[in-house]
Scaffold this motif. Structure first.
Motif, PDB file in Angstrom:
ATOM      1  N   ARG A  43       0.837  -1.211   0.000  1.00  0.00           N
ATOM      2  CA  ARG A  43       0.000   0.000   0.000  1.00  0.00           C
ATOM      3  C   ARG A  43       0.870   1.258   0.000  1.00  0.00           C
ATOM      4  N   LYS A  44       1.917   1.266   0.816  1.00  0.00           N
ATOM      5  CA  LYS A  44       2.799   2.437   0.880  1.00  0.00           C
ATOM      6  C   LYS A  44       3.543   2.626  -0.437  1.00  0.00           C
ATOM      7  N   VAL A  45       3.951   1.530  -1.048  1.00  0.00           N
ATOM      8  CA  VAL A  45       4.617   1.607  -2.353  1.00  0.00           C
ATOM      9  C   VAL A  45       3.651   2.157  -3.398  1.00  0.00           C
ATOM     10  N   ARG A  46       2.415   1.661  -3.411  1.00  0.00           N
ATOM     11  CA  ARG A  46       1.420   2.155  -4.361  1.00  0.00           C
ATOM     12  C   ARG A  46       1.205   3.656  -4.197  1.00  0.00           C
ATOM     13  N   GLN A  47       1.161   4.130  -2.965  1.00  0.00           N
ATOM     14  CA  GLN A  47       0.978   5.561  -2.719  1.00  0.00           C
ATOM     15  C   GLN A  47       2.157   6.372  -3.260  1.00  0.00           C
ATOM     16  N   LEU A  48       3.377   5.846  -3.102  1.00  0.00           N
ATOM     17  CA  LEU A  48       4.555   6.518  -3.663  1.00  0.00           C
ATOM     18  C   LEU A  48       4.474   6.586  -5.184  1.00  0.00           C
ATOM     19  N   LEU A  49       4.069   5.485  -5.800  1.00  0.00           N
ATOM     20  CA  LEU A  49       3.954   5.452  -7.255  1.00  0.00           C
ATOM     21  C   LEU A  49       2.920   6.465  -7.737  1.00  0.00           C
ATOM     22  N   GLU A  50       1.771   6.479  -7.085  1.00  0.00           N
ATOM     23  CA  GLU A  50       0.715   7.423  -7.464  1.00  0.00           C
ATOM     24  C   GLU A  50       1.158   8.865  -7.284  1.00  0.00           C
TER      25      GLU A  50
END
Length: 119
Positions: A43-50
Motif C-alpha cells: 500500500r505504501k509503495v502504491r501511494q509513492l507510485l501514485e
C-alpha cells in the motif's frame, strides 16, 4: 520510512525494512525489484507510485523470502502488473506454503504459518 531515494537517472530504491528497487522504464511505467514484506508495504509503495504519476507494470522478485514478495498480491491486485521470479523461486512465490515447508522439512505446523515465512 518508505522514502524514495534516487540512485541514477532511471533507478531508485524505496527505504523500507527490506529495500525495494524501482526502475523507470519510460516517463510513466516503472518496475519494482521486490515488493516489501506485506500488504501494508504494498500500500505504501502504491501511494509513492501514485504521488509520482507512475504506473507499475512489473515486479521482479530476487528470491522468494516473504519479506521480498509480501507486497506482490496486493500490488498485482491494485495495478494488474506482471510478477516474475527466477527458477524454483517462481514456484515458491506462487505457492507461499512451500517456504516454511522447505525450511522445516514438511508441512509446517500452525506456529510456522505466519507472514514472516509465508507471504
Amino acid at each position: 520510512m518508505y522514502e524514495l531515494i534516487q540512485v541514477s537517472e532511471q533507478s531508485y530504491y524505496i527505504q523500507s525494512p527490506a529495500k525495494i528497487g524501482l526502475v523507470k522504464l519510460n516517463k510513466q511505467d516503472v518496475c519494482l525489484i521486490d515488493s516489501g514484506n506485506d500488504k501494508d508495504a504494498g500500500r505504501k509503495v502504491r501511494q509513492l507510485l501514485e504521488a509520482n504519476g507512475w504506473r507499475l507494470t512489473a515486479i521482479y522478485n530476487t528470491h522468494s523470502n516473504a519479506d521480498h514478495i509480501g507486497g506482490n498480491k496486493y500490488l498485482q491486485g491494485q495495478t494488474g502488473c506482471m510478477i516474475y521470479a527466477p527458477g524454483i523461486d517462481c514456484a515458491f512465490t506462487h505457492h507461499p506454503i512451500l517456504e516454511p515447508s522447505f525450511l522445516y522439512g514438511g508441512y509446517p505446523c500452525k506456529e510456522l504459518r505466519h507472514k514472516f515465512l509465508m507471504a
